[in-house]
Scaffold this active site. Structure first.
Site, PDB file in Angstrom:
ATOM      1  N   ASP A   1       7.618  21.340  13.230  1.00  0.00           N
ATOM      2  CA  ASP A   1       8.773  21.460  14.135  1.00  0.00           C
ATOM      3  C   ASP A   1       9.305  22.893  14.135  1.00  0.00           C
ATOM      4  O   ASP A   1      10.502  23.126  14.257  1.00  0.00           O
ATOM      5  CB  ASP A   1       9.884  20.458  13.734  1.00  0.00           C
ATOM      6  CG  ASP A   1      11.027  20.424  14.735  1.00  0.00           C
ATOM      7  OD1 ASP A   1      10.831  20.848  15.887  1.00  0.00           O
ATOM      8  OD2 ASP A   1      12.129  19.984  14.349  1.00  0.00           O
TER       9      ASP A   1
ATOM     10  N   LYS B   1      12.309  29.420  14.447  1.00  0.00           N
ATOM     11  CA  LYS B   1      12.585  28.599  13.270  1.00  0.00           C
ATOM     12  C   LYS B   1      11.676  28.928  12.101  1.00  0.00           C
ATOM     13  O   LYS B   1      12.057  28.768  10.949  1.00  0.00           O
ATOM     14  CB  LYS B   1      12.389  27.122  13.633  1.00  0.00           C
ATOM     15  CG  LYS B   1      13.507  26.507  14.439  1.00  0.00           C
ATOM     16  CD  LYS B   1      13.443  25.007  14.202  1.00  0.00           C
ATOM     17  CE  LYS B   1      13.617  24.165  15.389  1.00  0.00           C
ATOM     18  NZ  LYS B   1      13.273  22.755  15.103  1.00  0.00           N
TER      19      LYS B   1
HETATM   20 CA    CA Z   1      11.966  20.172  17.789  1.00  0.00          CA
END
Ligand code: CA
Length: 736
Positions: free
Chosen positions: A345, A372
């Protein structure tokens, strides 16, 4: 009816405005301090904001015309009336009570002339007078609350776009709506995605060349990503670009067809189209008018588990990538993938800042992103060619980066999906930096970046069963209390910083410790200031050159939204929304609860100016004590079953291991915990649907729902023993 009332009021307005403006303009001419810029007046009303205003938005010093202030998403303001010397005199000028159900607020307000357009949770839009806070109009798209459970991270909205007298908003349930900027009346509305298929919109639209560009989210729900352009005048769909291939042999009839077949499809394996694939476009959009390139950031692979998605093989283009497209046709120009075959993710949806930098003796037109995955990435934005990448905080999923291609060298142990072994990752799915916007100050040459340090243990689910409600990641969320390795790592790795990053050298210039991980976005100004709010309800100004904290005010509610600054009539203002929430706040359980102010999360829009002296709104006190939980009667096997179901279906919203982060109800304290029939009516009957708690009848049997109740009772008693809960004495039993 509401529209008519407002229409009357606004029709009366122009005369007043003219009178006021001529008087103020005369006064302003003599009194304006030199540090407030007198800029071009052409774009100082929503009806005057055209394509040229948006292209040249940096010339309009007083305004905030588009999401990142300018198409290059720098979020830097040249205003300097408020500066490092006088910021101590900053005080509240006015505030607006956002109201609603105390959810997350993530909006970047736009300011055009003296009007502010800001959004709130559930996609509400509010137009206010930017100097007084007087409400001009409000628009509520009446998003069905059931849609709440069909998105990952709460019903946030990040803001609107303004163009030729219109205000555009994407709604959480999947509509794109054009409103009259003067009255808030709806002009057109199109459905660009549907919450019923687990697509939701939280991002702000971007208007480019008369088209409204909008993406959507849903990467945690086994979905296929796309971004769409609509004619801003009519709402007619212009083009759609799918970011991952669909079923082989089926054409979408879109500009993405060719490149998906040619380049992307060979990087996928198995029956990937049945599980969506991912690559949703839920936030980052930038535009370079000279190159005429629209930049689109794509989300993680969906499901996260790469073995479920693509037999654990392949780069899975274009997930976790930056795409450059032609805004008029949607034609593909280049792509840069940050995490091939991403199973963590680690989306590349984060803001993309465009700037011209001198690197290694060459002038480069760069695109910068702090996604991220924790690597600060710089690419040539004309070609997509890799320039450099460096970790901006601790990471353990990559062991290095190919200096020529930018391809990360993944830690082989990090592939929890094909190895069938847990992996304690740094960062986790919350990211080392998430959507909270950063800012580039061309004066200091530094990027100001809200950084988060958090660890997370990934584990593959034993079997992938596609659920009709709730997350479909193909992963098993291990309850934190059962994961001592994670607790140990998290103790070392759960904090946040405001980092000043030098992109030329790819080195940190300074870091200010915030102390908690999930904080606000930032703005930087020519006053040598960086503003940021945090989860503990502090809004602060830091000196841009060295990170010294110069000013802090208690807001009593946590902040994730980014501040903006603007000026009207010679007065500079700083605005920010309070209202905590988002992925970490909902899912991280005790970790979230312990790192936020937890005073009721009552949201406001706060606007500051020098010498402002309005009293800060203080939320009412929270109940100091909770009722004692019911006695546990279930056996340990039932509790274990309940735990598995809770983690699968409930933890993403109500928190890991039945501890709420403080945004949604903590199930250990709800009245229904002691009333089995009521519990069933809520969990399977949908009795609280109108509040966002949907029915899970299609995924959970009555016995399974009851086992969840047993598990929550177990946790309520367990945490009571651990003295986590102040409790009140038992109340006399009531009949139900
Ligand atoms: Ca996501």
């Amino acid at each position: 009816m509401m529209d008519r009332t407002i229409g009357v009021r606004l029709r009366a307005l122009p005369i007043m405005v003219l009178l006021t403006m001529s008087a103020t303009a005369a006064a302003a001419a003599s009194q304006v301090p030199p540090e407030v810029h007198q800029t071009a007046t052409a774009c100082r009303s929503a009806s005057a904001v055209d394509g040229s205003c948006l292209v040249h938005a940096q010339r309009y010093d007083n305004e905030w015309l588009t999401y990142g202030r300018t198409y290059n998403q720098q979020r830097f303001s040249p205003l300097r009336q408020i500066n490092a010397q006088n910021v101590n005199n900053l005080g509240l000028a006015w505030y607006y009570d956002i109201g609603g159900d105390h959810r997350v607020q993530e909006s970047t307000p736009l300011v055009v002339g003296d009007v502010m357009y800001v959004t709130a949770a559930w996609s509400r839009v509010i137009a206010l007078n930017a100097t007084t806070g007087k409400v001009l109009w409000t628009f509520d798209p009446h998003v069905p609350r059931e849609s709440g459970a069909h998105g990952c991270c709460g019903p946030a909205n990040r803001g609107v776009a303004v163009w030729r007298g219109r205000v555009f908003v994407g709604t959480y349930d999947g509509r794109l709506i054009a409103l009259s900027a003067a009255t808030g009346r709806m002009i057109w509305s199109v459905r660009t995605a549907s919450w019923r298929n687990d697509y939701t919109i939280t991002g702000a639209p971007l208007v480019v060349k008369g088209r409204v560009i909008i993406g959507n989210g849903g990467g945690e729900f086994a979905n296929r990503g796309y971004v769409t352009a609509y004619d801003a005048r009519t709402g007619k769909e212009d083009w759609r670009f799918y970011t991952v291939p669909g079923k082989p042999g089926v054409r979408d009839g879109q500009p993405s067809d060719g490149v998906l077949n040619r380049i992307a499809r060979p990087t996928w394996h198995g029956q990937y189209w049945k599980v969506g694939g991912g690559g949703t476009v839920w936030d980052g959009l930038s535009y370079d008018p000279r190159l005429d390139l629209l930049y689109v950031g794509t989300d993680n692979g969906s499901p996260w588990n790469g073995e479920v998605r693509s037999q654990g093989r392949g780069a899975n283009l274009f997930i976790t990538s930056i795409l450059a497209l032609r805004p008029e046709t949607g034609q593909y120009v280049w792509h840069f993938q940050e995490v091939p075959g991403d199973v963590w993710d680690y989306s590349a949806t984060q803001q993309m800042i465009l700037a011209n930098l001198r690197i290694g003796g060459r002038d480069r037109r760069v695109l910068m992103q702090a996604p991220k995955d924790g690597l600060f990435v710089i690419v040539d934005r004309a070609t997509g060619k890799f320039i450099s990448a460096k970790p901006f905080t601790d990471i353990n999923w990559a062991l290095g980066i190919n200096p020529r291609t930018g391809r990360p060298k993944e830690n082989p142990q990090a592939f929890y999906d094909i190895r069938k072994r847990r992996w304690l990752a740094i960062p986790g799915p919350g990211g080392a930096h998430n959507w909270q916007p950063m800012s580039y100050d061309p004066r200091t040459g530094l990027v100001y970046l809200p950084v988060m340090d958090a660890a997370f243990t990934y584990a593959a689910a034993k079997h992938f069963v596609r659920r009709s409600v709730g997350w479909n990641t193909g992963d098993h969320f291990i309850p934190l209390p059962e994961n001592p390795a994670a607790i140990h790592a998290i103790e070392k790795h759960l904090t946040g910083y405001l980092v000043a990053w030098n992109p030329r050298t790819q080195r940190q210039a300074w870091a200010a410790q915030i102390g908690t991980p999930w904080n606000g976005g930032v703005v930087s100004t020519a006053g040598n200031l960086v503003f940021q709010g945090d989860s503990m309800g502090r809004f602060a100004a830091f000196r841009a050159t060295d990170g010294k904290r110069l000013w802090t005010v208690a807001t009593h509610t946590g902040i994730v939204a980014p501040p903006i600054t603007y000026a009207v009539d010679g007065q500079q203002y700083v605005a920010v929304e309070t209202g905590w929430g988002g992925a970490f706040a909902l899912a991280a359980g005790k970790l979230a609860r312990d790192t936020q102010i937890n005073q009721g999360n009552v949201p406001h829009l706060l606007v500051f100016k020098l010498g402002g002296h309005v009293a800060m709104p203080v939320p009412p006190p929270r109940p100091a004590r909770w009722p004692l939980p019911p006695k546990l009667t279930a056996d340990s096997g039932t509790v274990a079953q309940g735990r598995a179901h809770y983690q699968q279906f409930c933890s993403a919203c109500h928190g890991d291991s039945a501890v709420s982060g403080g945004v949604l109800p903590d199930l250990r304290h709800v009245a229904a915990l002691g009333v089995p029939a009521l519990w069933q009516r809520i969990v399977r009957g949908g009795a609280l649907r109108s509040g966002g708690m949907v029915s899970f009848a299609s995924d959970l049997t009555a016995a399974q729902a009851e086992s969840i109740r047993d598990y929550v009772i177990y946790r309520a008693n367990e945490t009571l023993r651990q003295a986590e809960l102040p409790t009140s004495p038992p109340q006399p039993a009531r009949r139900h």
